[in-house]
Design a protein around this motif. Structure first.
Motif, PDB file in Angstrom:
ATOM      1  N   GLU A 270      43.294  72.549   6.045  1.00  0.00           N
ATOM      2  CA  GLU A 270      43.181  72.112   7.432  1.00  0.00           C
ATOM      3  C   GLU A 270      42.234  73.017   8.213  1.00  0.00           C
ATOM      4  OE1 GLU A 270      45.999  72.429   5.698  1.00  0.00           O
ATOM      5  OE2 GLU A 270      46.341  70.266   5.469  1.00  0.00           O
ATOM      6  N   ASP A 271      42.317  74.329   7.956  1.00  0.00           N
ATOM      7  CA  ASP A 271      41.402  75.271   8.612  1.00  0.00           C
ATOM      8  C   ASP A 271      39.950  74.973   8.222  1.00  0.00           C
ATOM      9  OD1 ASP A 271      43.545  76.598   9.746  1.00  0.00           O
ATOM     10  OD2 ASP A 271      43.581  78.203   8.255  1.00  0.00           O
ATOM     11  N   GLN A 274      38.521  71.904  10.004  1.00  0.00           N
ATOM     12  CA  GLN A 274      38.125  72.242  11.373  1.00  0.00           C
ATOM     13  C   GLN A 274      36.818  73.023  11.392  1.00  0.00           C
ATOM     14  OE1 GLN A 274      39.537  71.277  14.294  1.00  0.00           O
ATOM     15  NE2 GLN A 274      40.883  69.987  13.036  1.00  0.00           N
ATOM     16  N   GLU A 275      36.661  73.916  10.426  1.00  0.00           N
ATOM     17  CA  GLU A 275      35.450  74.736  10.351  1.00  0.00           C
ATOM     18  C   GLU A 275      34.223  73.888  10.023  1.00  0.00           C
ATOM     19  OE1 GLU A 275      34.537  77.875   7.122  1.00  0.00           O
ATOM     20  OE2 GLU A 275      35.650  78.969   8.665  1.00  0.00           O
ATOM     21  N   ALA A 277      33.853  70.734  10.593  1.00  0.00           N
ATOM     22  CA  ALA A 277      33.576  69.833  11.720  1.00  0.00           C
ATOM     23  C   ALA A 277      32.705  70.498  12.780  1.00  0.00           C
ATOM     24  CB  ALA A 277      34.882  69.355  12.337  1.00  0.00           C
ATOM     25  N   SER A 278      32.813  71.813  12.904  1.00  0.00           N
ATOM     26  CA  SER A 278      32.047  72.512  13.943  1.00  0.00           C
ATOM     27  C   SER A 278      30.862  73.292  13.390  1.00  0.00           C
ATOM     28  CB  SER A 278      32.975  73.472  14.699  1.00  0.00           C
ATOM     29  OG  SER A 278      33.531  74.432  13.815  1.00  0.00           O
TER      30      SER A 278
END
Length: 306
Positions: A270-271, A274-275, A277-278
């Motif tokens: 999950e981390d 998120q990483e 995605a950005s």
């Protein structure tokens, strides 16, 4: 659109990609006499193994896995490779670049961080010819690099193992043309339409275990031209350089001499999602071998690279 609708769309998107890949796997077995799955221990080839399991369940994966071992691998990826092969009951073939060098078929690159990426193509082509494989399944994706964006699902290679980007066959209405002459073969890329984000979301959905190197950990690295290269016996420090311990992870796996780490605190899938995605740098932005020239990847592919 409500939140639940967004979640359903995400799942249906991955389901569509999965179905497409499974269809391609089955087409490979239907059209070719002796396929092989190229396995590196990276996340993309790990996904291929899961997809192959689903495509032929409840039977065994009907082709072997082959690893072209450069000798410059991360230990974590080799340990994972051996564990996965035993777990899924697959047959594993290992072909070593060092054997190609010892036989005088290739010459070791010189320099402070020599790469074997170019010469591993010779090892691969020799193995395909020796073992008479007519289709080599790989985990390349079109979003990785502009040369790979030119690929078809069924990528024709001539009798020298070379790829001609101007001579790719049309693939209309999910029709794939695997016809070839004696000595020719195909590279097949079932997850061509996937993105890096799709791969990570699929790994999360399927709860696929990964090599620990993909997650945040402490490692000694040297900062060379903006790339964090791991400490290894294959790298020579330049004047003024020194190793320092940093908290890093890897987005892609290749040779230790040319694969850069990224500083990261991501300790879960999950981390990582998120990483990614950005992120403002592409997945292969940390691969030194891709930066050697504007057309580095395309030049290697024409010569027989994955």
């Amino acid at each position: 659109m409500k939140p639940n609708d967004i979640h359903s769309y995400s799942l249906s998107h991955l389901k569509l990609l999965e179905s497409e890949a499974i269809y391609i796997f089955r087409e490979v077995v239907a059209q070719f006499e002796k396929p092989v799955l190229l396995f590196s221990g990276g996340k993309d080839s790990i996904c291929l193994v899961r997809l192959a399991q689903k495509a032929f369940y409840p039977g065994k994966i009907p082709f072997p896995l082959m690893h072209v071992d450069t000798g410059h691998n991360f230990k974590e990826s080799i340990d994972y490779r051996d564990m996965l092969v035993e777990q899924v009951g697959a047959d594993l073939i290992v072909k070593k670049v060092q054997d190609t060098i010892d036989a005088g078929r290739a010459q070791e690159e010189k320099g402070p961080n020599p790469s074997r990426n170019a010469i591993q193509s010779i090892t691969l082509l020799d193995a395909l010819e020796e073992l008479k494989f007519d289709a080599a399944i790989g985990g390349a994706r079109r979003d990785e690099e502009k040369a790979r964006a030119k690929e078809r699902f069924f990528s024709h290679r001539d009798d020298f193992g070379q790829w001609d980007p101007k001579n790719q066959r049309p693939e209309l209405w999910n029709l794939y043309n695997g016809k070839k002459h004696m000595g020719e073969h195909f590279r097949v890329f079932p997850i061509s339409n996937w993105t890096e984000m799709d791969v990570w979301q699929y790994i999360a959905q399927e709860k696929i275990p990964l090599p620990s190197i993909y997650f945040s950990h402490k490692r000694e690295v040297v900062d060379r031209d903006g790339m964090l290269l791991a400490k290894s016996d294959f790298i020579t420090l330049l004047k003024g350089e020194e190793y320092s311990e940093r908290v890093v992870r890897y987005r892609t796996l290749g040779d230790m001499t040319c694969t850069g780490a990224v500083e990261s605190a991501a300790i879960s899938i999950e981390d990582i999602i998120q990483e990614v995605a950005s992120a403002r740098v592409t997945e292969r932005g940390g691969r030194a071998d891709d930066k050697r020239s504007e057309a580095a990847m395309e030049e290697r592919k024409i010569q027989g690279y994955f």
